[in-house]
Design an enzyme around this catalytic site. Structure first.
Site, PDB file in Angstrom:
ATOM      1  N   ARG A   1       1.994   0.652  38.816  1.00 31.82           N
ATOM      2  CA  ARG A   1       3.108   0.953  39.727  1.00 31.82           C
ATOM      3  C   ARG A   1       3.337  -0.153  40.753  1.00 31.82           C
ATOM      4  NH1 ARG A   1       3.360   6.460  43.325  1.00 31.82           N
ATOM      5  NH2 ARG A   1       1.707   5.560  44.601  1.00 31.82           N
TER       6      ARG A   1
ATOM      7  N   ARG B   1      -0.302  18.396  53.111  1.00 35.06           N
ATOM      8  CA  ARG B   1      -1.493  17.979  52.381  1.00 35.06           C
ATOM      9  C   ARG B   1      -2.767  18.658  52.874  1.00 35.06           C
ATOM     10  NH1 ARG B   1       1.217  12.355  51.237  1.00 35.06           N
ATOM     11  NH2 ARG B   1      -0.191  11.457  49.752  1.00 35.06           N
TER      12      ARG B   1
ATOM     13  N   ARG C   1       1.346  -1.564  46.452  1.00 33.70           N
ATOM     14  CA  ARG C   1       0.869  -0.932  47.680  1.00 33.70           C
ATOM     15  C   ARG C   1      -0.648  -1.090  47.780  1.00 33.70           C
ATOM     16  NH1 ARG C   1       3.421   5.060  47.993  1.00 33.70           N
ATOM     17  NH2 ARG C   1       1.331   5.551  48.682  1.00 33.70           N
TER      18      ARG C   1
ATOM     19  N   LYS D   1       6.253  12.718  42.549  1.00 31.45           N
ATOM     20  CA  LYS D   1       7.009  13.385  43.623  1.00 31.45           C
ATOM     21  C   LYS D   1       8.076  12.447  44.193  1.00 31.45           C
ATOM     22  CE  LYS D   1       3.344  14.161  46.224  1.00 31.45           C
ATOM     23  NZ  LYS D   1       2.295  13.479  45.453  1.00 31.45           N
TER      24      LYS D   1
ATOM     25  N   ARG E   1      -7.921   8.694  47.436  1.00 28.70           N
ATOM     26  CA  ARG E   1      -6.766   9.599  47.541  1.00 28.70           C
ATOM     27  C   ARG E   1      -6.941  10.819  46.639  1.00 28.70           C
ATOM     28  NH1 ARG E   1      -2.154   5.533  46.206  1.00 28.70           N
ATOM     29  NH2 ARG E   1      -0.663   7.156  46.738  1.00 28.70           N
TER      30      ARG E   1
HETATM   31  P1  AMP Z   1       2.361   8.793  50.132  1.00 33.20           P
HETATM   32  O1  AMP Z   1       3.445   7.806  50.279  1.00 33.20           O
HETATM   33  O2  AMP Z   1       2.858  10.219  50.195  1.00 33.20           O
HETATM   34  O3  AMP Z   1       1.477   8.552  48.925  1.00 33.20           O
HETATM   35  O4  AMP Z   1       1.425   8.616  51.416  1.00 33.20           O
HETATM   36  C1  AMP Z   1       0.759   7.404  51.670  1.00 33.20           C
HETATM   37  C2  AMP Z   1      -0.363   7.628  52.665  1.00 33.20           C
HETATM   38  O5  AMP Z   1       0.183   8.101  53.913  1.00 33.20           O
HETATM   39  C3  AMP Z   1      -1.375   8.708  52.277  1.00 33.20           C
HETATM   40  O6  AMP Z   1      -2.377   8.219  51.403  1.00 33.20           O
HETATM   41  C4  AMP Z   1      -1.930   9.079  53.643  1.00 33.20           C
HETATM   42  O7  AMP Z   1      -2.802   8.091  54.139  1.00 33.20           O
HETATM   43  C5  AMP Z   1      -0.686   9.061  54.510  1.00 33.20           C
HETATM   44  N1  AMP Z   1       0.013  10.370  54.489  1.00 33.20           N
HETATM   45  C6  AMP Z   1       1.285  10.624  54.061  1.00 33.20           C
HETATM   46  N2  AMP Z   1       1.604  11.908  54.193  1.00 33.20           N
HETATM   47  C7  AMP Z   1       0.512  12.513  54.708  1.00 33.20           C
HETATM   48  C8  AMP Z   1       0.205  13.861  55.067  1.00 33.20           C
HETATM   49  N3  AMP Z   1       1.101  14.862  54.906  1.00 33.20           N
HETATM   50  N4  AMP Z   1      -1.025  14.112  55.575  1.00 33.20           N
HETATM   51  C9  AMP Z   1      -1.927  13.123  55.771  1.00 33.20           C
HETATM   52  N5  AMP Z   1      -1.707  11.848  55.446  1.00 33.20           N
HETATM   53  C10 AMP Z   1      -0.505  11.531  54.919  1.00 33.20           C
END
Ligand code: AMP
Length: 218
Positions: free
Chosen positions: A127, A88, A163, A13, A174
């Protein structure tokens, strides 16, 4: 047009979001990036979210809905947005509908990135991410300079790091969170008649962009 990019962590994404945003000429809203930026800035929201993010757990819906509302209300987002990593959970999906309808807008489509778990685990284990602009990279080594925009344009100057939530335990958490809380959102969207398009997210990056453009009619 507002589109939601939907799929497991590591489905691509974040790689496709800038390409689709450019094709649509709209900005991106990525809650993960907004939370990481808040953490870098040391805000109370960022600090409170850190433990959840490091473990791979979802951050509370009211925090996410606060970000969605604040960002989508900005003038830059008036023509639409590409939502990366939002939504989410079902409460987030319902909250997004409300925010959009309050702003006189609606959701154009949900684009689902379809990919098996084994591919996710392989991808994430290789990654790296820029510590400034969060651009994702594979086939690089940690510590080298980021050459993605905006870092390469001289304003960022980020370095590639791993990360914390890309460590194997956090990836498992996750994926569990995706199955438990995020997957049901798809049935919710299908049930309320939202346009849902699914693409095969395995393959070369350019090909996946083409599949996404075709699926969205861009
Ligand atoms: P991402 O960069 O989208 O993989 O998000 C990294 C982390 O941020 C996720 O594993 C969650 O802990 C938190 N996070 C990001 N977006 C959301 C969301 N829409 N709902 C809940 N947690 C989120």
């Amino acid at each position: 047009m507002v589109i939601v990019l939907f799929g497991k962590p590591g489905a691509g994404k974040g790689t496709q979001a800038p390409r689709l945003a450019a094709a649509l000429d709209v900005p991106i809203l990525a809650t993960g990036e907004a939370l990481r930026a808040a953490l870098r800035a040391g805000t109370p929201m960022g600090l409170a979210a850190k433990a959840f993010m490091d473990r791979g757990d979802l951050v509370a819906d009211d925090v996410i809905l606060g970000i969605i509302k604040e960002v989508l209300s900005q003038p830059a987002y008036v023509n639409g947005a590409v939502l990366d990593g939002v939504v989410r959970t079902v409460p987030q999906a319902a909250g997004l509908e409300k925010v959009l309808s309050d702003l006189g807008r609606s959701l154009g489509a949900v684009l689902v990135f379809d990919i098996p778990d084994e591919e996710i685990i392989e991808r994430i284990s290789g990654r790296l991410t820029c510590d400034k602009c969060s651009a994702p990279f594979t086939g690089r080594v940690p510590g080298i300079a980021c050459d993605a925009l905006p870092c390469s344009s001289g304003t960022g100057g980020g370095v590639l790091v791993r990360r914390k939530d890309d460590e194997p335990d956090a990836v498992k958490t996750r994926l569990d969170a995706y199955r438990k809380s995020t997957e049901p959102v798809l049935a919710w969207y299908i049930g309320n008649g939202t346009r849902v398009a699914t693409i095969n997210a395995v393959g070369p990056v350019d090909e996946i962009t083409e599949r996404a453009r075709l699926a969205l009619g861009l």
